[in-house]
Scaffold this motif. Structure first.
Motif, mmCIF file in Angstrom:
data_model
loop_
_atom_site.group_PDB
_atom_site.id
_atom_site.type_symbol
_atom_site.label_atom_id
_atom_site.label_comp_id
_atom_site.label_asym_id
_atom_site.label_seq_id
_atom_site.Cartn_x
_atom_site.Cartn_y
_atom_site.Cartn_z
ATOM 1 N N ALA A 193 0.842 -1.202 0.000
ATOM 2 C CA ALA A 193 0.000 0.000 0.000
ATOM 3 C C ALA A 193 0.878 1.253 0.000
ATOM 4 C CB ALA A 193 -0.917 -0.001 1.215
ATOM 5 N N ARG A 194 0.334 2.341 -0.542
ATOM 6 C CA ARG A 194 1.049 3.620 -0.500
ATOM 7 C C ARG A 194 0.958 4.179 0.925
ATOM 8 N NH1 ARG A 194 -1.618 6.993 -4.935
ATOM 9 N NH2 ARG A 194 -3.387 5.786 -4.223
ATOM 10 N N PRO A 195 2.019 4.796 1.428
ATOM 11 C CA PRO A 195 2.072 5.219 2.826
ATOM 12 C C PRO A 195 0.986 6.206 3.257
ATOM 13 C CG PRO A 195 4.271 5.211 1.888
ATOM 14 C CD PRO A 195 3.323 4.957 0.767
ATOM 15 N N LEU A 196 0.687 7.207 2.452
ATOM 16 C CA LEU A 196 -0.280 8.216 2.882
ATOM 17 C C LEU A 196 -1.695 7.644 3.033
ATOM 18 C CD1 LEU A 196 -0.582 11.102 3.774
ATOM 19 C CD2 LEU A 196 -0.976 11.736 1.391
ATOM 20 N N PRO A 197 -2.226 6.962 2.039
ATOM 21 C CA PRO A 197 -3.550 6.371 2.248
ATOM 22 C C PRO A 197 -3.547 5.301 3.340
ATOM 23 C CG PRO A 197 -3.000 6.378 -0.103
ATOM 24 C CD PRO A 197 -1.786 6.816 0.645
ATOM 25 N N ALA A 198 -2.448 4.556 3.442
ATOM 26 C CA ALA A 198 -2.362 3.513 4.462
ATOM 27 C C ALA A 198 -2.388 4.119 5.866
ATOM 28 C CB ALA A 198 -1.090 2.684 4.274
ATOM 29 N N THR A 199 -1.819 5.298 6.032
ATOM 30 C CA THR A 199 -1.848 5.971 7.327
ATOM 31 C C THR A 199 -3.276 6.312 7.731
ATOM 32 O OG1 THR A 199 0.341 6.906 6.920
ATOM 33 C CG2 THR A 199 -0.971 7.936 8.648
ATOM 34 N N GLY A 200 -4.044 6.853 6.791
ATOM 35 C CA GLY A 200 -5.441 7.181 7.081
ATOM 36 C C GLY A 200 -6.273 5.951 7.398
ATOM 37 N N VAL A 201 -6.075 4.891 6.621
ATOM 38 C CA VAL A 201 -6.833 3.654 6.857
ATOM 39 C C VAL A 201 -6.446 3.040 8.197
ATOM 40 C CG1 VAL A 201 -7.183 1.288 6.037
ATOM 41 C CG2 VAL A 201 -7.215 3.191 4.417
ATOM 42 N N ALA A 202 -5.151 3.031 8.511
ATOM 43 C CA ALA A 202 -4.693 2.449 9.779
ATOM 44 C C ALA A 202 -5.240 3.235 10.966
ATOM 45 C CB ALA A 202 -3.172 2.417 9.819
ATOM 46 N N ALA A 203 -5.218 4.558 10.880
ATOM 47 C CA ALA A 203 -5.745 5.385 11.971
ATOM 48 C C ALA A 203 -7.256 5.194 12.105
ATOM 49 C CB ALA A 203 -5.410 6.855 11.731
ATOM 50 N N GLY A 204 -7.957 5.147 10.970
ATOM 51 C CA GLY A 204 -9.405 4.942 11.013
ATOM 52 C C GLY A 204 -9.776 3.580 11.563
ATOM 53 N N LEU A 205 -9.043 2.549 11.156
ATOM 54 C CA LEU A 205 -9.289 1.205 11.662
ATOM 55 C C LEU A 205 -9.058 1.139 13.168
ATOM 56 C CD1 LEU A 205 -9.740 -1.882 11.160
ATOM 57 C CD2 LEU A 205 -7.263 -2.020 10.913
ATOM 58 N N SER A 206 -7.966 1.740 13.630
ATOM 59 C CA SER A 206 -7.670 1.737 15.064
ATOM 60 C C SER A 206 -8.738 2.473 15.851
ATOM 61 C CB SER A 206 -6.307 2.383 15.326
ATOM 62 O OG SER A 206 -5.307 1.660 14.675
ATOM 63 N N ALA A 207 -9.189 3.611 15.333
ATOM 64 C CA ALA A 207 -10.242 4.376 16.008
ATOM 65 C C ALA A 207 -11.546 3.588 16.043
ATOM 66 C CB ALA A 207 -10.440 5.718 15.312
ATOM 67 N N LEU A 208 -11.877 2.912 14.941
ATOM 68 C CA LEU A 208 -13.095 2.107 14.897
ATOM 69 C C LEU A 208 -13.022 0.947 15.895
ATOM 70 C CD1 LEU A 208 -15.828 1.497 13.523
ATOM 71 C CD2 LEU A 208 -14.547 0.066 11.908
ATOM 72 N N LEU A 209 -11.877 0.256 15.940
ATOM 73 C CA LEU A 209 -11.719 -0.834 16.905
ATOM 74 C C LEU A 209 -11.797 -0.331 18.335
ATOM 75 C CD1 LEU A 209 -8.871 -2.877 15.183
ATOM 76 C CD2 LEU A 209 -11.258 -3.560 15.470
ATOM 77 N N TRP A 210 -11.182 0.827 18.589
ATOM 78 C CA TRP A 210 -11.211 1.402 19.935
ATOM 79 C C TRP A 210 -12.644 1.790 20.305
ATOM 80 C CZ3 TRP A 210 -12.372 6.494 21.359
ATOM 81 C CH2 TRP A 210 -12.149 6.784 22.698
ATOM 82 N N LEU A 211 -13.373 2.357 19.356
ATOM 83 C CA LEU A 211 -14.755 2.755 19.605
ATOM 84 C C LEU A 211 -15.626 1.534 19.909
ATOM 85 C CD1 LEU A 211 -16.836 5.095 19.582
ATOM 86 C CD2 LEU A 211 -17.227 4.546 17.186
#
Length: 156
Positions: free
Chosen positions: A116-134
């Motif tokens: 994956a490209r780093p910039l989109p992967a950063t957004g997806v990783a942060a969103g996934l982590s926030a969703l799991l935390w929520l």
């Protein structure tokens, strides 16, 4: 495929037996009981040590201790090892960094390793982590490790 020499397996069994027995020295003795709480684990540890010794002495293979097949020297094998390393990293650092940051770093590293490209992967990783935390931390009330980011959020 990876093949271990029989001596390696025997040595690991001996070390495992030693670890089991050494772990029983802190067990409490039950008053009025003929055998304490460490009796049966010590039997298991001694059996593991004996089996390991037999394995080491009976080993006929005189070749290298570990043989790695050519298939394991590929990119796919590297990625599989990366997943294992990511899990170990997560387990070792989640208490210090917290759930959100550690999960984001692991998801980002695995995504980039998979191409994956780093910039989109950063957004997806942060969103996934926030969703799991929520879901787990807020909705299901699973106690997740707090760290740097969670400390900044006063409403958690």
């Amino acid at each position: 495929m990876m093949k271990f020499n029989d001596r390696v397996i025997g040595i690991l069994a001996i070390l495992g037996g030693i670890a089991i027995i050494s772990g029983t020295f802190g067990f409490r003795e039950a008053p009025g009981q003929q055998f304490g709480s460490g009796f049966f684990p010590r039997i298991v540890g001694a059996a593991a040590m004996l089996a390991g010794l037999v394995q080491v002495l009976a080993a006929r293979d005189r070749g290298p201790w570990i043989r790695i097949a050519p298939e394991l020297r590929s990119r796919d094998a590297f990625l599989k090892l990366g997943v294992l390393a990511a899990v170990v990293f997560w387990l070792l650092t989640v208490q210090m960094l917290g759930f959100l940051l550690t999960t984001t770093l692991v998801a980002l590293a695995l995504s980039v390793a998979m191409g994956a490209r780093p910039l989109p992967a950063t957004g997806v990783a942060a969103g996934l982590s926030a969703l799991l935390w929520l879901v787990f931390g807020m909705v299901l009330r699973v106690p997740l490790p707090r760290g740097l980011i969670e400390g900044l959020m006063s409403w958690t």
